[in-house]
Design a protein around this motif. Structure first.
Motif, PDB file in Angstrom:
ATOM      1  N   ALA A   1      29.064 -43.909 -55.862  1.00 38.74           N
ATOM      2  CA  ALA A   1      29.849 -43.279 -54.776  1.00 38.74           C
ATOM      3  C   ALA A   1      31.322 -43.328 -55.150  1.00 38.74           C
ATOM      4  O   ALA A   1      31.725 -44.048 -56.072  1.00 38.74           O
ATOM      5  N   HIS A   2      32.128 -42.584 -54.431  1.00 38.27           N
ATOM      6  CA  HIS A   2      33.578 -42.653 -54.573  1.00 38.27           C
ATOM      7  C   HIS A   2      34.035 -44.045 -54.135  1.00 38.27           C
ATOM      8  O   HIS A   2      33.544 -44.588 -53.135  1.00 38.27           O
ATOM      9  N   GLY A   3      35.002 -44.602 -54.880  1.00 41.36           N
ATOM     10  CA  GLY A   3      35.461 -45.938 -54.549  1.00 41.36           C
ATOM     11  C   GLY A   3      36.110 -46.044 -53.188  1.00 41.36           C
ATOM     12  O   GLY A   3      36.213 -47.146 -52.630  1.00 41.36           O
ATOM     13  N   VAL A  26      25.302 -48.050 -53.116  1.00 42.77           N
ATOM     14  CA  VAL A  26      24.671 -49.362 -53.267  1.00 42.77           C
ATOM     15  C   VAL A  26      25.354 -49.957 -54.494  1.00 42.77           C
ATOM     16  O   VAL A  26      25.079 -49.549 -55.627  1.00 42.77           O
ATOM     17  N   ASP A  27      26.299 -50.847 -54.262  1.00 44.39           N
ATOM     18  CA  ASP A  27      27.237 -51.268 -55.306  1.00 44.39           C
ATOM     19  C   ASP A  27      26.603 -52.268 -56.276  1.00 44.39           C
ATOM     20  O   ASP A  27      26.367 -53.430 -55.910  1.00 44.39           O
ATOM     21  N   PRO A  28      26.331 -51.854 -57.529  1.00 46.61           N
ATOM     22  CA  PRO A  28      25.692 -52.778 -58.481  1.00 46.61           C
ATOM     23  C   PRO A  28      26.652 -53.868 -58.968  1.00 46.61           C
ATOM     24  O   PRO A  28      26.189 -54.916 -59.442  1.00 46.61           O
ATOM     25  N   ILE A  29      27.966 -53.622 -58.841  1.00 45.92           N
ATOM     26  CA  ILE A  29      28.925 -54.643 -59.284  1.00 45.92           C
ATOM     27  C   ILE A  29      28.943 -55.805 -58.294  1.00 45.92           C
ATOM     28  O   ILE A  29      28.924 -56.978 -58.686  1.00 45.92           O
ATOM     29  N   ARG A  83      36.029 -46.124 -64.247  1.00 46.99           N
ATOM     30  CA  ARG A  83      37.244 -45.774 -63.506  1.00 46.99           C
ATOM     31  C   ARG A  83      37.397 -46.701 -62.304  1.00 46.99           C
ATOM     32  O   ARG A  83      36.406 -47.226 -61.773  1.00 46.99           O
ATOM     33  N   SER A  84      38.634 -46.858 -61.868  1.00 51.70           N
ATOM     34  CA  SER A  84      38.900 -47.760 -60.746  1.00 51.70           C
ATOM     35  C   SER A  84      38.383 -47.225 -59.414  1.00 51.70           C
ATOM     36  O   SER A  84      38.138 -48.004 -58.483  1.00 51.70           O
ATOM     37  N   ASN A  85      38.192 -45.910 -59.312  1.00 53.56           N
ATOM     38  CA  ASN A  85      37.815 -45.343 -58.010  1.00 53.56           C
ATOM     39  C   ASN A  85      36.414 -44.750 -57.991  1.00 53.56           C
ATOM     40  O   ASN A  85      36.101 -43.879 -57.182  1.00 53.56           O
ATOM     41  N   ILE A  86      35.579 -45.208 -58.939  1.00 52.59           N
ATOM     42  CA  ILE A  86      34.175 -44.777 -58.944  1.00 52.59           C
ATOM     43  C   ILE A  86      33.271 -46.002 -58.955  1.00 52.59           C
ATOM     44  O   ILE A  86      33.372 -46.840 -59.852  1.00 52.59           O
ATOM     45  N   ILE A  87      32.420 -46.105 -57.980  1.00 51.72           N
ATOM     46  CA  ILE A  87      31.388 -47.152 -57.987  1.00 51.72           C
ATOM     47  C   ILE A  87      30.243 -46.625 -58.849  1.00 51.72           C
ATOM     48  O   ILE A  87      29.673 -45.577 -58.557  1.00 51.72           O
ATOM     49  N   PRO A  88      29.910 -47.333 -59.947  1.00 53.14           N
ATOM     50  CA  PRO A  88      28.910 -46.805 -60.882  1.00 53.14           C
ATOM     51  C   PRO A  88      27.487 -46.976 -60.371  1.00 53.14           C
ATOM     52  O   PRO A  88      27.235 -47.669 -59.367  1.00 53.14           O
ATOM     53  N   GLU A  89      26.574 -46.370 -61.086  1.00 54.53           N
ATOM     54  CA  GLU A  89      25.164 -46.461 -60.711  1.00 54.53           C
ATOM     55  C   GLU A  89      24.538 -47.782 -61.145  1.00 54.53           C
ATOM     56  O   GLU A  89      23.589 -48.249 -60.514  1.00 54.53           O
TER      57      GLU A  89
END
Length: 436
Positions: free
Chosen positions: A235-237, A244-247, A284-290
């Motif tokens: 999702a967009h940061g 669903v934030d994997p980090i 990127r700082s403003n993208i939550i990755p998959e």
């Protein structure tokens, strides 16, 4: 364990008269060890200046093989890719005893001020790296070559056979390749002739020169590497509620893994370690990755502890991810597994007087468990083995200030090599004497 330790403490008061320190044979071993010392140091410096990484020890193995042939030994090359095996047959029947040294360097840029410091550049897993003997394998090879010379000189007094194993890739082969002790065992290094016992040593930069340390039973840890892939929803940061934030899930997993050691393990018996060494996710700082990927290492001192820790890691990682709405895939081992380096207690007890004979009673001591790993353990799974540690730190230095293994400043005092040669020779001769 308490009974074993009491027995060992009792043995530590025994002098070496059992093995006739002043016999002509022991006097000759001491004399020949003195003679070969300068050559051992010269070999070590040459190996140190020209390190080669695992499965690429081509120059190294040629030097070793040529020297063993010059002693009249039967020599096999190309064992487990670049390994060398020399066989010395005594003139009298007896057991087959193996002695092992590892050959490979590490992808480390050397920083020591010695004139024979490595300047070698090479590649490791596709990256350009430096190369350095930052764990003492150069000294192990030189000590075993010196041992081969001394034992060859007393060949007529040997009651059995000695197999000298020079092993590549102890630090692990390049990714995707086989190598090391596991491959040597697979290729039959303990057979033809069949090995009865095996001895090995490791020099230690934080143990004072002239000293030997040992431990019966679990001595160095079993190791497994692991990969954990946490999958979520991107999702967009700025709108994390859409993800669903994997980090975040990975951070929770890392925290939740640590109580496995403090709450599931009986730390009064054996230590263990769970470490996450890398985590990669996003760009990127403003993208939550998959997804996020973690890599780590697991250390344990017994098979039962190893099994429990692995099971708990899988359970904790998958359930923690599930609680965050994510999933976790856990691979253990991912690419590396070494068993526990296990010193056969009966063999250790039997040979402890030999360690004392070699170094002196005040210079031999019991060592705590080591959470580092050693693939010498693959030999010990097949035959009884004893793996001990040889001091390599200059006298009077503070161990806490001595550079540790696998670092650019790793340093070894060469005056300790003679004790390594002498101890290997005494272990061989004394074990053969026991087999009357």
């Amino acid at each position: 364990m308490k009974k074993i330790l009491i027995s060992l403490i009792t043995l530590s008061t025994i002098t070496a008269h059992t093995f006739a320190q002043n016999s002509p044979l022991k006097i000759k071993i001491n004399q020949e060890t003195d003679k070969i010392e300068k050559q051992v140091i010269a070999w070590r410096r040459d190996f140190h200046e020209h390190p080669e990484l695992g499965n690429h020890e081509v120059r190294t193995s040629k030097i070793i093989a040529d020297y063993l042939r010059s002693l009249g030994l039967e020599v096999k090359t190309g064992v487990a890719k670049t390994g060398v095996v020399g066989i010395l047959k005594g003139t009298k029947p007896g057991p087959v005893i193996a002695l092992r040294a590892d050959m490979d360097g590490l992808p480390v840029v050397e920083r020591t001020p010695v004139p024979f410091a490595s300047k070698v550049k090479t590649t490791f897993n596709g990256q350009e790296v430096g190369a350095m003997h930052a764990c003492g394998h150069d000294s192990h090879m030189a000590i075993l070559m010196g041992t081969a010379k001394v034992l060859s000189d007393i060949k007529n007094d040997l009651k059995g056979t000695v197999k000298f194993i020079f092993q590549p890739a102890e630090e692990g082969p390049p990714f995707g390749e086989e190598g090391g002790a596991e491959l040597m065992v697979k290729e039959g290094v303990l057979e033809n002739p069949k090995v009865e016992v095996i001895f090995g040593l490791h020099i230690n930069s934080q143990t004072e020169v002239g000293k030997i340390t040992y431990r019966p039973g679990g001595t160095m840890a079993a190791v497994n590497d692991m990969q954990i892939i946490v999958k979520g929803k991107s999702a967009h940061g700025a709108y994390p509620w859409s993800s669903v934030d994997p980090i975040v899930a990975s951070a929770q997993i890392i925290n939740n893994l640590q109580p496995i050691i403090s709450r599931n393990l009986n730390v009064t018996e054996n230590p263990a370690v769970v470490t996450i060494g890398s985590i990669h996710a996003g760009n990127r700082s403003n993208i939550i990755p998959e997804q996020a990927e973690m890599m780590g290492t697991i250390r344990a001192m017994s098979k039962s502890d190893e099994k429990m820790v692995i099971e708990r890691i899988k359970q904790v990682a998958t359930k923690t991810a599930e609680s965050a709405g994510a999933t976790a895939e856990v691979k253990i081992p991912f690419s590396v597994h070494y068993p526990v380096t296990y010193n056969n207690p009966a063999l250790t007890e039997k040979m402890l007087p030999t360690l004392i004979e070699s170094a002196g009673a005040n210079n031999v001591s019991l060592k705590p468990p080591v959470t580092g790993a050693e693939d010498f353990s693959f030999y010990q799974e097949k035959v009884p083995g004893l793996f001990f540690f040889l001091g390599g730190m200059p006298k009077g230095q503070d161990p806490l200030k001595a550079a540790s293994h696998h670092t650019p400043d790793f340093f070894i005092d060469e005056s300790g090599f003679k004790l390594g040669v002498k101890t290997f020779c005494n272990l061989v001769v004394n074990y053969m004497a026991m087999k009357k």
